[in-house]
Design a protein around this motif. Structure first.
Motif, PDB file in Angstrom:
ATOM      1  N   ASP A 194       0.835  -1.206   0.000  1.00 45.01           N
ATOM      2  CA  ASP A 194       0.000   0.000   0.000  1.00 45.01           C
ATOM      3  C   ASP A 194       0.870   1.256   0.000  1.00 45.01           C
ATOM      4  O   ASP A 194       0.600   2.209  -0.741  1.00 45.01           O
ATOM      5  N   ALA A 195       1.929   1.268   0.807  1.00 46.59           N
ATOM      6  CA  ALA A 195       2.811   2.434   0.860  1.00 46.59           C
ATOM      7  C   ALA A 195       3.504   2.658  -0.474  1.00 46.59           C
ATOM      8  O   ALA A 195       3.629   3.802  -0.946  1.00 46.59           O
ATOM      9  N   ARG A 196       3.943   1.580  -1.112  1.00 41.97           N
ATOM     10  CA  ARG A 196       4.603   1.709  -2.424  1.00 41.97           C
ATOM     11  C   ARG A 196       3.617   2.218  -3.469  1.00 41.97           C
ATOM     12  O   ARG A 196       3.962   3.040  -4.317  1.00 41.97           O
ATOM     13  N   ILE A 197       2.394   1.693  -3.448  1.00 43.47           N
ATOM     14  CA  ILE A 197       1.376   2.140  -4.404  1.00 43.47           C
ATOM     15  C   ILE A 197       1.132   3.633  -4.246  1.00 43.47           C
ATOM     16  O   ILE A 197       1.117   4.391  -5.226  1.00 43.47           O
ATOM     17  N   ARG A 198       0.959   4.091  -3.020  1.00 47.36           N
ATOM     18  CA  ARG A 198       0.681   5.507  -2.789  1.00 47.36           C
ATOM     19  C   ARG A 198       1.858   6.381  -3.189  1.00 47.36           C
ATOM     20  O   ARG A 198       1.682   7.497  -3.707  1.00 47.36           O
ATOM     21  N   ALA A 199       3.067   5.887  -2.954  1.00 43.66           N
ATOM     22  CA  ALA A 199       4.252   6.653  -3.346  1.00 43.66           C
ATOM     23  C   ALA A 199       4.334   6.790  -4.865  1.00 43.66           C
ATOM     24  O   ALA A 199       4.621   7.871  -5.388  1.00 43.66           O
ATOM     25  N   VAL A 200       4.068   5.699  -5.582  1.00 43.71           N
ATOM     26  CA  VAL A 200       4.110   5.757  -7.043  1.00 43.71           C
ATOM     27  C   VAL A 200       3.030   6.696  -7.573  1.00 43.71           C
ATOM     28  O   VAL A 200       3.285   7.512  -8.474  1.00 43.71           O
ATOM     29  N   LEU A 201       1.839   6.634  -7.005  1.00 41.48           N
ATOM     30  CA  LEU A 201       0.762   7.501  -7.478  1.00 41.48           C
ATOM     31  C   LEU A 201       1.060   8.968  -7.192  1.00 41.48           C
ATOM     32  O   LEU A 201       0.674   9.846  -7.972  1.00 41.48           O
ATOM     33  N   ARG A 202       1.754   9.255  -6.096  1.00 38.36           N
ATOM     34  CA  ARG A 202       2.111  10.648  -5.794  1.00 38.36           C
ATOM     35  C   ARG A 202       3.052  11.226  -6.839  1.00 38.36           C
ATOM     36  O   ARG A 202       3.126  12.436  -7.027  1.00 38.36           O
ATOM     37  N   ARG A 203       3.785  10.367  -7.513  1.00 37.16           N
ATOM     38  CA  ARG A 203       4.709  10.871  -8.541  1.00 37.16           C
ATOM     39  C   ARG A 203       3.977  11.504  -9.712  1.00 37.16           C
ATOM     40  O   ARG A 203       4.582  12.224 -10.514  1.00 37.16           O
ATOM     41  N   SER A 204       2.679  11.227  -9.817  1.00 30.81           N
ATOM     42  CA  SER A 204       1.893  11.824 -10.896  1.00 30.81           C
ATOM     43  C   SER A 204       1.541  13.273 -10.612  1.00 30.81           C
ATOM     44  O   SER A 204       1.065  13.974 -11.509  1.00 30.81           O
ATOM     45  N   ALA A 205       1.758  13.715  -9.389  1.00 32.95           N
ATOM     46  CA  ALA A 205       1.378  15.082  -9.017  1.00 32.95           C
ATOM     47  C   ALA A 205       2.452  16.070  -9.450  1.00 32.95           C
ATOM     48  O   ALA A 205       3.645  15.812  -9.322  1.00 32.95           O
ATOM     49  N   GLY A 206       2.032  17.210  -9.967  1.00 34.69           N
ATOM     50  CA  GLY A 206       2.978  18.252 -10.345  1.00 34.69           C
ATOM     51  C   GLY A 206       3.456  19.020  -9.141  1.00 34.69           C
ATOM     52  O   GLY A 206       2.916  18.911  -8.045  1.00 34.69           O
ATOM     53  N   ASP A 207       4.500  19.843  -9.316  1.00 36.37           N
ATOM     54  CA  ASP A 207       5.006  20.641  -8.207  1.00 36.37           C
ATOM     55  C   ASP A 207       4.589  22.101  -8.310  1.00 36.37           C
ATOM     56  O   ASP A 207       4.976  22.925  -7.484  1.00 36.37           O
ATOM     57  N   GLY A 208       3.775  22.440  -9.316  1.00 36.36           N
ATOM     58  CA  GLY A 208       3.157  23.746  -9.370  1.00 36.36           C
ATOM     59  C   GLY A 208       4.081  24.910  -9.665  1.00 36.36           C
ATOM     60  O   GLY A 208       3.701  26.061  -9.482  1.00 36.36           O
ATOM     61  N   GLU A 209       5.284  24.678 -10.133  1.00 37.56           N
ATOM     62  CA  GLU A 209       6.230  25.762 -10.330  1.00 37.56           C
ATOM     63  C   GLU A 209       6.041  26.475 -11.664  1.00 37.56           C
ATOM     64  O   GLU A 209       6.469  27.605 -11.812  1.00 37.56           O
ATOM     65  N   GLY A 210       5.455  25.841 -12.659  1.00 37.95           N
ATOM     66  CA  GLY A 210       5.288  26.481 -13.953  1.00 37.95           C
ATOM     67  C   GLY A 210       6.011  25.734 -15.049  1.00 37.95           C
ATOM     68  O   GLY A 210       5.842  24.537 -15.206  1.00 37.95           O
ATOM     69  N   VAL A 211       6.841  26.457 -15.799  1.00 38.60           N
ATOM     70  CA  VAL A 211       7.510  25.876 -16.966  1.00 38.60           C
ATOM     71  C   VAL A 211       9.017  26.036 -16.833  1.00 38.60           C
ATOM     72  O   VAL A 211       9.519  27.094 -16.450  1.00 38.60           O
ATOM     73  N   ARG A 212       9.737  24.968 -17.141  1.00 40.27           N
ATOM     74  CA  ARG A 212      11.203  25.003 -17.191  1.00 40.27           C
ATOM     75  C   ARG A 212      11.629  24.715 -18.623  1.00 40.27           C
ATOM     76  O   ARG A 212      11.148  23.756 -19.233  1.00 40.27           O
ATOM     77  N   VAL A 213      12.536  25.523 -19.146  1.00 40.44           N
ATOM     78  CA  VAL A 213      13.038  25.338 -20.508  1.00 40.44           C
ATOM     79  C   VAL A 213      14.552  25.221 -20.447  1.00 40.44           C
ATOM     80  O   VAL A 213      15.227  26.072 -19.866  1.00 40.44           O
ATOM     81  N   HIS A 214      15.070  24.166 -21.048  1.00 43.20           N
ATOM     82  CA  HIS A 214      16.507  23.906 -21.040  1.00 43.20           C
ATOM     83  C   HIS A 214      16.921  23.406 -22.415  1.00 43.20           C
ATOM     84  O   HIS A 214      16.714  22.242 -22.753  1.00 43.20           O
ATOM     85  N   ALA A 215      17.463  24.293 -23.247  1.00 41.56           N
ATOM     86  CA  ALA A 215      18.087  23.903 -24.521  1.00 41.56           C
ATOM     87  C   ALA A 215      17.224  22.937 -25.331  1.00 41.56           C
ATOM     88  O   ALA A 215      17.668  21.860 -25.710  1.00 41.56           O
ATOM     89  N   GLY A 216      15.987  23.319 -25.587  1.00 40.29           N
ATOM     90  CA  GLY A 216      15.102  22.492 -26.402  1.00 40.29           C
ATOM     91  C   GLY A 216      14.185  21.592 -25.618  1.00 40.29           C
ATOM     92  O   GLY A 216      13.205  21.072 -26.164  1.00 40.29           O
ATOM     93  N   LEU A 217      14.491  21.386 -24.339  1.00 46.41           N
ATOM     94  CA  LEU A 217      13.643  20.573 -23.473  1.00 46.41           C
ATOM     95  C   LEU A 217      12.717  21.499 -22.692  1.00 46.41           C
ATOM     96  O   LEU A 217      13.167  22.398 -21.984  1.00 46.41           O
ATOM     97  N   ARG A 218      11.417  21.270 -22.807  1.00 44.63           N
ATOM     98  CA  ARG A 218      10.428  22.100 -22.112  1.00 44.63           C
ATOM     99  C   ARG A 218       9.627  21.219 -21.159  1.00 44.63           C
ATOM    100  O   ARG A 218       9.053  20.212 -21.571  1.00 44.63           O
ATOM    101  N   ILE A 219       9.620  21.603 -19.874  1.00 40.06           N
ATOM    102  CA  ILE A 219       8.934  20.832 -18.841  1.00 40.06           C
ATOM    103  C   ILE A 219       7.866  21.720 -18.233  1.00 40.06           C
ATOM    104  O   ILE A 219       8.180  22.718 -17.566  1.00 40.06           O
ATOM    105  N   ASP A 220       6.609  21.383 -18.481  1.00 38.30           N
ATOM    106  CA  ASP A 220       5.493  22.100 -17.881  1.00 38.30           C
ATOM    107  C   ASP A 220       5.111  21.350 -16.609  1.00 38.30           C
ATOM    108  O   ASP A 220       4.485  20.297 -16.661  1.00 38.30           O
TER     109      ASP A 220
END
Length: 213
Positions: free
Chosen positions: A98-124
Motif C-alpha cells: 500500500d505504501a509503495r502504491i501511494r508513493a508511485v501515485l504521488r509521482r503523478s502530481a505536479g510541483d506547481g512551479e510552472g515551466v522550465r526550458v533547457h536547450a530544447g527541453l520544455r517541462i510544464d
C-alpha cells in the motif's frame, strides 16, 4: 489464495481492485478498465509478467509495480528492464505494498512551479507535459518525477540514495538499479544521443546531475 488476500487487504486500504489469474486476462483487464496503477506478479501463467509489463509500457505510461521472488535478482532486473516503476519482494506485506502504491501515485502530481526550458527541453510542471524541440514526449510518472527532481536544481549532483528518497520515497538503503534503469529509459526518450546525454548526465562515482549547467 495470495491474490485474494492482497485484493481484500488493498480494498481495506481504500483501493479499487480488479484481479486477473493469467497474463492474458491481466492485459484484457488493463485495456478494459484503464487502471491508475498495475501490480504485476512476474510469475504468471500464459503470457509472462515481463511480457505483460513490456506491452503495458508500449501502450502507455501507467505505473507498474512488479512482485518478485525473494532474493531473485533475475526477477528484479527483468522487471526493471521491462519498464517497471518499482518492485516489492514476496511474500508481500499489504502495508508495504500500500505504501509503495501511494508513493508511485504521488509521482503523478505536479510541483506547481510552472515551466522550465533547457536547450530544447520544455517541462510544464503544472500540466505534467514534456516536449523536446516541440515534440511531445510521453513519460511514466516515475520518469517524470525523476526529471522534475533533477531539473529543479541544474548542476546539482544527486547520488542514487538521494534520488531513491526523493523520487521513490525509499527511506532506507534501497536498490540503486531502480535509479539506473529509470535513467536509461528517460534518456532514451528525451536525449537525441542517449550515449552522450545533454540533460541527464552521469557524474562517475557519485550519481547524476541535470545539464546543461
Amino acid at each position: 489464495m495470495v491474490r485474494r488476500g492482497l485484493e481484500l487487504a488493498l480494498s481495506r486500504h481504500g483501493h479499487g481492485v480488479r484481479t486477473a489469474d493469467t497474463g492474458e486476462e491481466g492485459l484484457r483487464a488493463y485495456r478494459d478498465h484503464a487502471p491508475d496503477l498495475v501490480v504485476l506478479d512476474v510469475m504468471l501463467p500464459g503470457v509472462g509478467g515481463f511480457e505483460v509489463c513490456r506491452r503495458i509500457r508500449a501502450e502507455g505510461g501507467t505505473p507498474v509495480i512488479v512482485l518478485t521472488a525473494l532474493g531473485d535478482d533475475f526477477d528484479v532486473v527483468g522487471g526493471l528492464e521491462a519498464g517497471a516503476d518499482d518492485y516489492v519482494v514476496k511474500p508481500v506485506q499489504p502495508t508495504v505494498l500500500d505504501a509503495r502504491i501511494r508513493a508511485v501515485l504521488r509521482r503523478s502530481a505536479g510541483d506547481g512551479e510552472g515551466v522550465r526550458v533547457h536547450a530544447g527541453l520544455r517541462i510544464d510542471t503544472a500540466a505534467l507535459a514534456v516536449t523536446v524541440d516541440g515534440e511531445p514526449v510521453p513519460l511514466t510518472p516515475t520518469e517524470l518525477r525523476l526529471l522534475l527532481t533533477l531539473s529543479r536544481s541544474p548542476g546539482r549532483v544527486f547520488d542514487r540514495q538521494r534520488l531513491l528518497e526523493e523520487v521513490w520515497e525509499h527511506d532506507y538503503l534501497g536498490d540503486s538499479r531502480l535509479v539506473d534503469n529509470c535513467v536509461q529509459r528517460l534518456r532514451a526518450k528525451i536525449e537525441s544521443s542517449p550515449a552522450a546525454p545533454r540533460y541527464v548526465q552521469t557524474v562517475r562515482g557519485f550519481g547524476y546531475r541535470f545539464g546543461p549547467v
